[in-house]
Design a protein around this motif. Structure first.
Motif, PDB file in Angstrom:
ATOM      1  N   ARG A 133     -49.427  50.983   6.276  1.00 19.00           N
ATOM      2  CA  ARG A 133     -49.770  50.516   7.618  1.00 19.00           C
ATOM      3  C   ARG A 133     -48.528  50.137   8.405  1.00 19.00           C
ATOM      4  O   ARG A 133     -48.436  50.412   9.608  1.00 19.00           O
ATOM      5  N   GLU A 134     -47.573  49.478   7.740  1.00 21.47           N
ATOM      6  CA  GLU A 134     -46.367  49.031   8.439  1.00 21.47           C
ATOM      7  C   GLU A 134     -45.570  50.218   8.972  1.00 21.47           C
ATOM      8  O   GLU A 134     -45.065  50.182  10.108  1.00 21.47           O
TER       9      GLU A 134
ATOM     10  N   GLY B 299     -57.383  47.433   8.696  1.00 16.90           N
ATOM     11  CA  GLY B 299     -57.026  46.052   8.982  1.00 16.90           C
ATOM     12  C   GLY B 299     -57.046  45.686  10.446  1.00 16.90           C
ATOM     13  O   GLY B 299     -56.867  44.527  10.797  1.00 16.90           O
TER      14      GLY B 299
ATOM     15  N   THR C 251     -53.474  39.760   4.047  1.00 20.60           N
ATOM     16  CA  THR C 251     -54.303  40.292   5.134  1.00 20.60           C
ATOM     17  C   THR C 251     -53.412  41.010   6.145  1.00 20.60           C
ATOM     18  O   THR C 251     -52.185  40.792   6.176  1.00 20.60           O
ATOM     19  N   GLN C 252     -54.035  41.829   6.987  1.00 19.42           N
ATOM     20  CA  GLN C 252     -53.259  42.583   7.965  1.00 19.42           C
ATOM     21  C   GLN C 252     -52.558  41.646   8.952  1.00 19.42           C
ATOM     22  O   GLN C 252     -51.417  41.890   9.355  1.00 19.42           O
TER      23      GLN C 252
ATOM     24  N   ARG D 253     -49.471  40.261   7.262  1.00 19.78           N
ATOM     25  CA  ARG D 253     -48.431  41.285   7.138  1.00 19.78           C
ATOM     26  C   ARG D 253     -47.743  41.532   8.474  1.00 19.78           C
ATOM     27  O   ARG D 253     -46.508  41.634   8.548  1.00 19.78           O
ATOM     28  N   GLU D 254     -48.522  41.600   9.536  1.00 21.27           N
ATOM     29  CA  GLU D 254     -47.933  41.843  10.858  1.00 21.27           C
ATOM     30  C   GLU D 254     -47.098  40.654  11.313  1.00 21.27           C
ATOM     31  O   GLU D 254     -46.046  40.827  11.943  1.00 21.27           O
TER      32      GLU D 254
END
Length: 678
Positions: free
Chosen positions: A329-330, A362, A529-530, A533-534
């Protein structure tokens, strides 16, 4: 008065010898007359058909009784063994017995009842397939010869060829067999294309053409130019290398945008990769980390989208024109932000607006709803969420003709191969396919080449090699001393610093320890969780946090600003992961430091991989690494990169990546535990 017994007895029918010898007749009891009594007839089931009073009659029966073929063979073999005939004689006896048994068996079967008797008797003595008898034959050291002469001749030739092979040739043959056993069974294409045998031979045509003076170059001049920039290109009709963005016909607004980001001229992978992608050719791009691969596949899709929007604007429900698929995702969000900045720079200069859709797990797709409503040109996605959106028919790929797989080999390793193949089944027309990665082993290259149409393979440096701009330091640290020594390593450079660990729990422990010591640190791994992470990525990039502790999820393609130092708290099992992790520093021509902790828990073959990688990059080799000897070198074998993972310190037979792949298949896991690909 005595009665006349002769009248009662009737005329005598006994022979003279019998009548003259009273002892041969039964004696009369109580005055009964001597006479022959009629016996009552008996049924066959009441008494046995045969009755034997002595051993002679019993032996006669045994000689006439039917014995099944298998049992007779076994008896004959036992007799041969008892005589001490040896293996060769027993083999001959077995062959003769087999031939005689066939003739006897034919005779008995011809009588009508023999076949059924054989079956009944065979059921008593073993299975119909004769497995018990075969085992008995093997126990006796006798094996019937069923091979043909041609098979024997072939076996003799193979044995002779094997005897004349050197140890290196035998090892190469074993590696070839292993690679064939683990090669991809199907091309990277949709099931419909595979089922119908659909294949294209010509690449897509585009409107882009290189300048005249570039096209007028001779092949010798092009080869010399590639050698000058250390670019290896393989394929048919390779487009020429171009050394600046202006000659590639890139708009001035984008050239200014690149200059504001510190990109004043293309890197070697961009010099050859951009003209290849602009020409519509399928491509496999291999270059070390931080070499500018993202721009090499992002810029062409932006220019194609602008051209399509100029011809006929996209309306609601139309799109996308192209897709970029990332393993994490990143990495997908980072690529999405770069595309948005390029689209914004073009729109500010009067070019048509292009829509870019981010499709990752996410996040709520309602945030992207406005983009889908007005038509969009580019999708940046992870495999899981993209597959889900396509199956739900949120959008279609009817007009999509550009596909890029970023970190392609990592995506296949993480178990996304079937997801990508399923995504390809939604394509309705021919597509241009690009695969990019820093580590592309021979197995993945072969798999990719057969899946693409006349591909051009562009290689800048050896696949799997580390960047020469990174100073690699390897230090022996005991497990219990790692945490304390970590604080000392943080003093080597100024922040920002990334610390990698393979264990998620260890990532959290390191972050907690650093926070207790007053270090501003954030953590990122697949179980976060997303939002967490963000936040970690955003705060680290903005400089609010000095240290980021991460699992392997942050090692795939992420580009952080001015990373000074990378610390590998645990040495990865696979050398590919090590190359990706240290590649977060020393990017875009800048230098960086990578420190790796090793101890007795690291496998010797991983240490050998690390030793050869340091030798290749001309780095200092610590004494404990230099003392490790390669058994292949001592045996006079050839040192070459493993075709599975690209490591130089082991052969295909000992590849840890192959072992992990087999373990994952046995366990039934499809994805990497920390990938977060959905």
């Amino acid at each position: 008065m005595t009665p006349d017994t002769s009248a009662l007895a009737g005329p005598s029918t006994l022979p003279a010898s019998a009548s003259s010898s009273p002892s041969s007749l039964p004696a009369a009891q109580d005055g009964e007359a001597l006479a022959f009594k009629r016996r009552r007839p008996v049924e066959d089931d009441d008494v046995p058909k045969y009755s034997y009073d002595d051993e002679e009659d019993e032996d006669d029966y045994e000689s006439k009784r039917y014995v099944p073929l298998k049992q007779r063979k076994l008896q004959e073999l036992q007799k041969v063994r008892a005589r001490g005939g040896g293996t060769s004689k027993a083999g001959a006896g077995g062959a003769n017995t087999a031939s005689s048994s066939k003739s006897n068996g034919a005779t008995v079967d011809g009588n009508g009842d023999g076949g059924s008797a054989a079956r009944r008797d065979g059921a008593k003595h073993g299975n119909d397939d004769g497995s018990d008898d075969e085992d008995a034959e093997e126990d006796l050291g006798v094996k019937q010869k069923n091979t043909r002469l041609l098979d024997e001749a072939r076996a003799l030739r193979e044995a002779k060829a094997y005897a004349t092979q050197t140890e290196a040739e035998r090892q190469a043959e074993e590696e070839r067999k292993i690679l064939e056993a683990h090669a991809a069974r199907r091309k990277l294409a949709s099931d419909m294309e595979l089922a119908k045998g659909i294949s294209c031979t010509e690449p897509l045509k585009t409107s882009w053409k290189a300048p005249r003076f570039v096209l007028e170059r001779t092949e010798e001049e092009n080869v010399k130019l590639r050698e000058q920039h250390h670019v290896l290109a393989d394929g048919l009709d390779i487009p020429p290398l171009i050394t600046n963005f202006r000659d590639m016909k890139v708009p001035n607004c984008l050239i200014k945008h690149f200059a504001s980001k510190g990109i004043k001229k293309p890197t070697p992978i961009q010099m050859q990769g951009l003209p290849t992608a602009f020409s519509g050719r399928d491509m496999i791009g291999i270059a070390f980390t931080g070499s500018g691969k993202t721009l090499a596949f992002s810029l062409p899709i932006v220019m194609f989208a602008v051209e399509e929007q100029k011809k006929l604007p996209y309306t609601r429900g139309e799109g996308p024109l192209g897709m970029i698929i990332c393993p994490s995702r990143e990495l997908a969000r980072q690529t999405y932000e770069n595309l948005k900045l390029m689209a914004q720079a073009l729109a500010e200069d009067g070019y048509p607006e292009i829509g870019v859709l981010l499709c990752i797990g996410g996040i709520s797709m309602a945030e992207q709803h406005h983009t889908m409503n007005k038509g969009f040109h580019i999708v940046v996605a992870t495999p899981g969420r993209l597959q889900d959106m396509l199956e739900k028919k949120k959008f279609t790929l009817e007009c999509c003709k550009y596909l890029c797989l970023d970190e392609a080999d990592r995506m296949v390793d993480m178990g996304f191969e079937e997801d990508v193949r399923n995504i390809m089944s939604f394509f309705k027309q021919q597509r241009q396919t690009l695969l990019f990665s820093a580590t592309m082993p021979a197995k993945i290259q072969d798999f990719a080449e057969q899946s693409l149409i006349a591909p051009v393979v562009i290689n800048v440096g050896r696949a799997g090699a580390a960047s020469l701009d990174i100073v690699q330091e390897v230090e022996y640290v005991k497990q219990e001393a790692k945490m304390v020594y970590l604080l000392e390593c943080l003093q080597k450079t100024a922040p920002p610093v990334i610390i990698f660990s393979e264990n998620k729990n260890e990532v959290d422990d390191i972050q907690e320890y650093l926070l207790l010591k007053g270090v501003e640190a954030v953590a990122i791994h697949g179980s976060k969780t997303q939002d967490e992470r963000e936040y970690a990525i955003r705060s680290f990039k903005s400089g609010q946090k000095d240290v980021m502790v991460a699992s392997g999820v942050a090692s795939k393609g992420l580009d952080f600003n001015e990373i000074q130092h990378v610390i590998n708290f645990t040495m990865p099992k696979e050398i590919e992961s090590y190359v990706h992790q240290i590649g977060r520093t020393g990017r875009s021509g800048k230098t960086g430091i990578a420190t790796t902790f090793v101890n007795m828990s690291v496998p010797e073959q991983t240490l050998l991989d690390l030793k050869y990688l340091l030798m290749e990059a001309k780095q200092r080799i610590p004494p404990f690494l230099a003392a490790i000897e390669d058994p292949r070198a001592t045996a006079g074998g050839q040192i070459r990169a493993c075709a599975i993972c690209g490591g130089l310190g082991h052969s295909v037979q000992d590849c840890p990546k192959l072992e992990e792949e087999q373990r994952r298949k046995m366990a039934g896991h499809g994805r990497d535990a920390g990938g977060g690909g959905y």
